[in-house]
Design a protein around this motif. Structure first.
Motif, PDB file in Angstrom:
ATOM      1  N   GLU A 194      83.320  31.181 101.784  1.00 40.16           N
ATOM      2  CA  GLU A 194      82.547  31.333 103.016  1.00 40.16           C
ATOM      3  C   GLU A 194      81.206  32.020 102.773  1.00 40.16           C
ATOM      4  O   GLU A 194      80.250  31.817 103.523  1.00 40.16           O
ATOM      5  CB  GLU A 194      83.326  32.142 104.038  1.00 40.16           C
ATOM      6  CG  GLU A 194      84.552  31.457 104.585  1.00 40.16           C
ATOM      7  CD  GLU A 194      85.301  32.362 105.541  1.00 40.16           C
ATOM      8  OE1 GLU A 194      85.135  32.205 106.757  1.00 40.16           O
ATOM      9  OE2 GLU A 194      86.044  33.247 105.057  1.00 40.16           O
ATOM     10  N   LYS A 197      78.078  33.644 105.320  1.00 40.60           N
ATOM     11  CA  LYS A 197      78.434  33.164 106.656  1.00 40.60           C
ATOM     12  C   LYS A 197      79.775  33.727 107.105  1.00 40.60           C
ATOM     13  O   LYS A 197      80.011  33.912 108.298  1.00 40.60           O
ATOM     14  CB  LYS A 197      78.478  31.634 106.674  1.00 40.60           C
ATOM     15  CG  LYS A 197      77.117  30.977 106.495  1.00 40.60           C
ATOM     16  CD  LYS A 197      77.227  29.464 106.562  1.00 40.60           C
ATOM     17  CE  LYS A 197      75.857  28.808 106.400  1.00 40.60           C
ATOM     18  NZ  LYS A 197      75.952  27.323 106.444  1.00 40.60           N
ATOM     19  N   LYS A 201      79.653  37.124 109.894  1.00 43.88           N
ATOM     20  CA  LYS A 201      79.827  36.472 111.198  1.00 43.88           C
ATOM     21  C   LYS A 201      80.060  37.510 112.291  1.00 43.88           C
ATOM     22  O   LYS A 201      80.529  38.620 112.042  1.00 43.88           O
ATOM     23  CB  LYS A 201      80.979  35.474 111.150  1.00 43.88           C
ATOM     24  CG  LYS A 201      82.341  36.046 110.856  1.00 43.88           C
ATOM     25  CD  LYS A 201      83.386  34.930 110.866  1.00 43.88           C
ATOM     26  CE  LYS A 201      84.761  35.443 110.455  1.00 43.88           C
ATOM     27  NZ  LYS A 201      84.853  35.725 109.015  1.00 43.88           N
ATOM     28  N   ASP A 205      83.816  35.973 116.398  1.00 47.90           N
ATOM     29  CA  ASP A 205      84.311  34.851 115.588  1.00 47.90           C
ATOM     30  C   ASP A 205      85.303  35.298 114.517  1.00 47.90           C
ATOM     31  O   ASP A 205      85.539  34.568 113.549  1.00 47.90           O
ATOM     32  CB  ASP A 205      83.138  34.131 114.914  1.00 47.90           C
ATOM     33  CG  ASP A 205      82.245  33.430 115.913  1.00 47.90           C
ATOM     34  OD1 ASP A 205      82.732  33.110 117.013  1.00 47.90           O
ATOM     35  OD2 ASP A 205      81.051  33.223 115.609  1.00 47.90           O
ATOM     36  N   GLN A 210      84.732  29.985 108.280  1.00 50.74           N
ATOM     37  CA  GLN A 210      83.484  29.239 108.255  1.00 50.74           C
ATOM     38  C   GLN A 210      83.594  28.115 107.221  1.00 50.74           C
ATOM     39  O   GLN A 210      84.606  27.964 106.535  1.00 50.74           O
ATOM     40  CB  GLN A 210      82.330  30.178 107.912  1.00 50.74           C
ATOM     41  CG  GLN A 210      82.213  31.374 108.842  1.00 50.74           C
ATOM     42  CD  GLN A 210      81.989  30.991 110.285  1.00 50.74           C
ATOM     43  OE1 GLN A 210      80.999  30.333 110.608  1.00 50.74           O
ATOM     44  NE2 GLN A 210      82.909  31.386 111.168  1.00 50.74           N
TER      45      GLN A 210
END
Length: 330
Positions: A194, A197, A201, A205, A210
């Protein structure tokens, strides 16, 4: 005053002693020597052992310091210093792992006892403490005493001090060439696809994986012929709840993001203290790759399917662990 008679301590007076004289045909009995008490020898313990005495610990520490000063220690071609990692870095991280986050490890037996393996985990927490806790989990709990070699982003290797410590701890640049070399040498390699990101995040979320890049980790595992071990980490998402991002500050500093949390930067340095959440790290069943032909690493459809399989396994395990946990902090 009459002179006092001196009576030896522990002996009876001569007048009260009964001396048995042997008869003419009698024999004097020889007295057997008194055996010396046995001394129980305690086996010598290593300086870092839990039962080692203070003197042994001090002696071990001095030997370690002498080797550091004289340069009598080894590092591999990636800069990994196993002795420094075992005796210093792990000792620094262990209280955070055991006492603060109280990490619970499941499925450690799914990591092979020998040979290469690629551990693929979710990434979260604003700061990459999840990677460090993952490294301690493998180091302290695997029955074969395996070491995890993490693949890190470029940013890690341009930061002063952090760069040197990361190299010493066995981390290396997240590129296919370095990862394949380590896997072919039989190392356990860890990757968090990931990237920024995932770790950066928003709090809303949390625990939603991701995108896993373009599946480069699958291609690397296929070329090396090593199993892929999915890994799910619960607890890291809540240590720094990210509620905002100061993008202007991030651009000025050259960072991918500059997090705003309920405590940072409002409380200054105290805002950098993570929340004491309860962690669980679960290693899933390995996905074998040695049964595929050599050209499989160049098959985009196969890489997509394997990447999706690993991602779905991690996501499903995250949801299962979240249902099972009683509280974020307990």
């Amino acid at each position: 005053m009459a002179d006092a008679k001196v009576i030896p301590f522990g002996e009876e007076p001569r007048s009260r002693r009964k001396i048995k004289r042997p008869g003419r045909g009698g024999r004097r009995t020889a007295l057997a020597p008194v055996p010396e008490p046995r001394r129980q020898e305690t086996p010598e313990q290593p300086a870092g052992a839990a039962g080692a005495s203070l003197e042994q610990r001090i002696a071990g520490g001095l030997r370690f310091l002498r080797r550091r000063l004289t340069g009598e220690y080894e590092v591999d071609d990636f800069g990994y210093d196993e002795e420094l990692t075992d005796q210093v870095l792990m000792s620094v991280l262990r209280p955070l792992y055991e006492k603060y986050f109280r990490v619970e490890v499941k499925g450690i037996e799914n990591i092979p006892a020998d040979g290469g393996a690629l551990i693929v985990a979710n990434h979260s927490g604003t700061l990459p403490l999840d990677g460090l806790m993952l490294q301690v989990a493998v180091h302290d709990h695997h029955p074969a005493d395996r070491h995890l070699r993490l693949l890190a982003a470029d940013l890690v290797f341009v930061l002063p001090v952090i760069n040197e410590l990361a190299r010493k701890a066995g981390h290396t640049l997240a590129c296919a060439e370095d990862a394949q070399r380590l896997l072919e040498r039989g190392e356990v390699v860890g990757v968090m696809p990931e990237g920024f990101k995932g770790i950066g995040k928003p709090f809303g979320d949390r625990y939603k994986l991701q995108r896993f890049g373009r599946g480069g980790f699958v291609s690397t595992a296929l070329r090396a012929g090593v199993p892929i071990v999915p890994c799910s980490i619960v607890g890291a998402e809540e240590i720094y709840p990210k509620i905002g991002d100061a993008k202007t500050v991030a651009r000025l500093l050259g960072f991918p993001y500059f997090p705003l949390t309920p405590t940072f930067p409002w409380f200054g340095p105290l805002g950098l203290v993570p929340l004491p959440t309860k962690w669980t790290i679960q290693f899933g069943e390995p996905i074998p790759t040695d049964g595929y032909p050599a050209e499989a690493a160049d098959d985009p459809m196969l890489m997509f399917n394997l990447t999706d399989q690993v991602r779905e396994t991690i996501q499903h395990t995250l949801y299962k662990l979240l249902v099972q946990r009683r509280s974020v902090f307990f």
